[in-house]
Design a protein around this motif. Sequence first.
Motif, mmCIF file in Angstrom:
data_model
loop_
_atom_site.group_PDB
_atom_site.id
_atom_site.type_symbol
_atom_site.label_atom_id
_atom_site.label_comp_id
_atom_site.label_asym_id
_atom_site.label_seq_id
_atom_site.Cartn_x
_atom_site.Cartn_y
_atom_site.Cartn_z
ATOM 1 N N ALA A 7 0.867 -1.185 0.000
ATOM 2 C CA ALA A 7 0.000 0.000 0.000
ATOM 3 C C ALA A 7 0.900 1.230 0.000
ATOM 4 N N TRP A 8 0.860 1.953 -1.112
ATOM 5 C CA TRP A 8 1.660 3.169 -1.283
ATOM 6 C C TRP A 8 0.829 4.344 -0.766
ATOM 7 N N ASP A 44 4.106 7.380 -9.027
ATOM 8 C CA ASP A 44 3.440 6.190 -8.467
ATOM 9 C C ASP A 44 3.662 4.984 -9.370
ATOM 10 N N ARG A 45 3.415 5.168 -10.655
ATOM 11 C CA ARG A 45 3.529 4.067 -11.611
ATOM 12 C C ARG A 45 4.968 3.585 -11.738
ATOM 13 N N GLY A 46 5.912 4.522 -11.694
ATOM 14 C CA GLY A 46 7.327 4.151 -11.765
ATOM 15 C C GLY A 46 7.742 3.272 -10.595
ATOM 16 N N TRP A 47 7.320 3.657 -9.397
ATOM 17 C CA TRP A 47 7.640 2.855 -8.221
ATOM 18 C C TRP A 47 6.953 1.493 -8.294
ATOM 19 N N ALA A 48 5.682 1.476 -8.630
ATOM 20 C CA ALA A 48 4.942 0.206 -8.676
ATOM 21 C C ALA A 48 5.570 -0.750 -9.681
ATOM 22 N N PHE A 52 -4.094 -0.028 -8.034
ATOM 23 C CA PHE A 52 -3.359 0.361 -9.223
ATOM 24 C C PHE A 52 -4.005 -0.407 -10.362
ATOM 25 N N ALA A 53 -4.206 0.221 -11.483
ATOM 26 C CA ALA A 53 -4.654 -0.495 -12.674
ATOM 27 C C ALA A 53 -3.507 -1.406 -13.116
ATOM 28 N N PRO A 54 -3.815 -2.606 -13.619
ATOM 29 C CA PRO A 54 -2.735 -3.513 -14.041
ATOM 30 C C PRO A 54 -1.769 -2.873 -15.024
ATOM 31 N N ASP A 55 -2.262 -2.040 -15.915
ATOM 32 C CA ASP A 55 -1.378 -1.379 -16.874
ATOM 33 C C ASP A 55 -0.408 -0.412 -16.211
ATOM 34 N N ASP A 56 -0.691 -0.026 -14.962
ATOM 35 C CA ASP A 56 0.181 0.902 -14.248
ATOM 36 C C ASP A 56 1.531 0.281 -13.908
ATOM 37 N N TYR A 57 1.574 -1.048 -13.727
ATOM 38 C CA TYR A 57 2.840 -1.622 -13.296
ATOM 39 C C TYR A 57 3.182 -2.985 -13.885
#
Length: 144
Positions: free
Chosen positions: A93-94, A106-110, A138-143
């Motif tokens: 949990a970010w 956020d997406r970069g870290w995930a 997070f949307a799956p495409d995010d990470y």
Amino acid sequence: MTKLNAEDATQLPIPTDDDVLERVAVLLEGAIRRQLWTLYLDEHDVQLPLIIPTAGYPHRPDEPTPEGTAAELLANRIAEIVHTAGAAAVVIAWERPGSPESTSADRGWARAFADACRERGVAVRAQLIVHDDGVRWFAPDDYL
């Protein structure tokens, strides 16, 4: 579920995505500061009695450390905890103040964290954002 005591948390499985979201939302109602929370699950999707906050993680996952990047260092530490605790998976949990929409940071870290965990054989059950108004996936495409 509006309240959850420690005994219930270690006996009630959280097998579905909705269950995971609800559990994190009960535990972390909204963002206060920028930090990372880790929850650990056993092989039956039951939460272990271990929740670890990590404040002050670097702003960029590719920031160099003596053990590689910041994401690799974090994944190393979580892999050690997973092994020591006998966990089967981890929920991330970010927490960060702001809107529910994921940012490029956020997406970069995930993404970097998911990759580093995968390389270490750590199963990430979920990654969520704890924001001003609650918790979201997070949307799956995010990470991925």
